[in-house]
Design a protein around this motif. Structure first.
Motif, short mmCIF file in Angstrom:
data_model
loop_
_atom_site.label_atom_id
_atom_site.label_comp_id
_atom_site.label_asym_id
_atom_site.label_seq_id
_atom_site.Cartn_x
_atom_site.Cartn_y
_atom_site.Cartn_z
N UNK A 1 0.72 -1.07 0.16
CA UNK A 1 0.14 -0.02 -0.19
C UNK A 1 0.93 1.22 -0.04
N UNK A 2 2.13 1.17 0.88
CA UNK A 2 2.68 2.45 0.90
C UNK A 2 3.64 2.68 -0.41
N UNK A 3 3.80 1.51 -1.04
CA UNK A 3 4.56 1.67 -2.60
C UNK A 3 3.38 1.98 -3.48
N UNK A 4 2.17 1.51 -3.20
CA UNK A 4 1.16 1.85 -4.25
C UNK A 4 0.88 3.38 -4.14
N UNK A 5 0.56 3.98 -3.04
CA UNK A 5 0.27 5.21 -2.88
C UNK A 5 1.50 6.34 -3.38
#
Length: 474
Positions: free
Chosen positions: A404-408
């Motif tokens: 999620x951190x990488x996605x955002x």
């Protein structure tokens, strides 16, 4: 679930609440509080009371009462949101608009409708159809989602690629801010250049700036004809490349939907659609006058053709078209059958960046060890990225946080945004500061303070809660 099931409201507050909303309009019993403390995010937090008013007259009084006692107000439609936006994390009062469901006016001459927030999107569309009109936002949850809920998160749906989301299809609002002031925002006309556009602030604000009490909606004529193409591709990258070709062409599709291989399998096995195995699929729809649709269809067929195309066919019957759309709309709930937990993020990137984002999701899935299923409104660059995990698996949970951190981070770096139509709620609120520079974020907190000085309007949503309670030094 909170450890203390009892209501924490003072006797004086409860007495005043019952005076404003007597009888079956006010509930403090445990079963009702359970029902209204839960939404489609699958979270649960008990409110201290549930209000289901029959009339709007005392809503300003309610806000002033809650200000006086420091009690939170959480507005609610039908709880279809997936981000936890209607979960009463600080207890307080859940205000359900389900009985405030009047279609006040349908005006075909001015192409507008005036509705209360509890009107279901699907019911409104049914009422408009005899007039040859429709309201453009059409989220998957339209049959059982309210107009107020649609406005709260700026819902869109497949038609948004051509017709826009809620902000593009509302003319005016009635609202009550955190002071208890009744506001009249916007106008009944399709043009207006008078004063500040405060109406658009409340759309997408998830009830954190005020309560929407009625909406004047911009209507459109129903298209007389439409056509649907199904295009299958060898992989997600070539399908994403086709999206960019279509969107730089001279025909704006009325819908442009994307599915990856796992989504196709679900559409076939669970949704019942007759689709061959492939790496990715596009559903490409055009609409308009009967004489214009064949020309549009030919242009879209040209744009869809290219590297990786395996099959390009037209859904040539109404039943075939309906089957495809039913399968598409069944995808989100069907994903819950594949894993104990589904994390659904509706990120948006510029259309030209879709191939980059799709490639990244494949890499994250391979490294994380769990499926990531992608589908969504490709014409807007609005991709629904679904992480299918087992929350009891510690490695899954840790990897999901990293993904999620990488996605955002990737979405922001590509010039995109965190949400296209689901909103922020609880799920993404802590990532909001990464989406704006410091001055812009500061202005958002100032707006919250200006319209909701005591922080009682759906607290803890959209903005990180620690900052939401700060006060200006001056």
């Amino acid at each position: 679930m909170p450890s203390e099931p009892e209501s924490h409201l003072s006797a004086d507050f409860r007495a005043a609440l019952l005076q404003l909303f007597p009888g079956d309009q006010c509930h403090v019993d445990l079963p009702t509080r359970h029902v209204y403390g839960y939404d489609n995010s699958r979270r649960l937090q008990l409110p201290d009371a549930v209000l289901i008013p029959r009339e709007q007259g005392h809503l300003p009084d309610l806000v002033r009462l809650c200000r006086q006692y420091g009690v939170a107000i959480v507005p609610r439609g039908r709880g279809t949101n997936t981000t936890g936006a209607t979960i009463p994390i600080q207890g307080g009062v859940v205000l359900s608009f389900e009985r405030l469901n009047r279609i006040i006016e349908i005006n075909p001459d001015d192409r507008l409708a005036v509705v209360e927030p509890g009107v279901l999107n699907g019911d409104l569309q049914s009422a408009l159809k005899p007039h040859g009109l429709f309201w453009a936002p059409d989220p998957t949850s339209a049959p059982f989602a309210t107009i107020g809920g649609n406005l709260a998160c700026n819902a869109g749906g497949p038609r948004a690629v051509k017709y826009g989301a809620c902000r593009d299809n509302v003319l005016g609002l009635g609202a009550i801010d955190g002071h208890g002031r009744a506001l009249r925002l916007g106008t009944r006309t399709t043009k207006g250049a008078t004063g500040y556009d405060l109406m658009r602030l409340l759309i997408g604000a998830e009830g954190t700036l005020g309560l929407i009490t009625d909406a004047t909606l911009k209507l459109l004529p129903l298209p007389k004809a439409s056509a649907l193409l199904r295009a299958l591709y060898a992989d997600v990258e070539t399908a994403a490349e086709a999206v960019t070709r279509i969107m730089r062409g001279n025909v704006v599709p009325s819908a442009l939907e994307f599915m990856d291989a796992t989504a196709i399998r679900l559409a076939r096995d669970i949704g019942g659609a007759a689709i061959s195995e492939s790496g990715a699929m596009l559903m490409i729809e055009c609409d308009g006058e009967p004489e214009s649709v064949p020309w549009q269809l030919a242009r879209l067929q040209e744009a869809a053709s290219g590297r990786g195309l395996l099959e390009l066919v037209q859904a040539d019957t109404a039943s075939a078209t309906d089957a495809l759309w039913k399968a598409r709309k069944a995808l989100s709930p069907a994903l819950r059958t594949l894993a104990p937990k589904k994390i659904n993020e509706d990120v948006v990137v510029p259309v030209s960046c879709l191939p980059t984002l799709v490639r990244a999701t494949e890499q994250w899935s391979a490294s994380a060890g769990f499926p990531i299923v992608c589908f969504g409104h490709a014409g807007n660059g609005n991709l629904h990225v679904n992480l299918l995990i087992d929350p009891a698996n510690a490695r899954h949970a840790e990897a999901a946080r990293s993904v999620l951190a990488e996605l955002f981070k990737t979405v922001i770096a590509l010039g995109g945004t965190l949400s296209g139509e689901h909103g922020i709620g609880l799920d993404k609120r802590d990532f909001v500061p990464s989406a704006f520079n410091a001055a812009t974020l500061e202005m958002m907190y100032d707006l919250k303070q200006w319209l909701d000085p005591d922080g009682i309007m759906n607290p803890g949503k959209l903005l990180p809660p620690a900052d939401a309670r700060r006060r200006r030094a001056d």
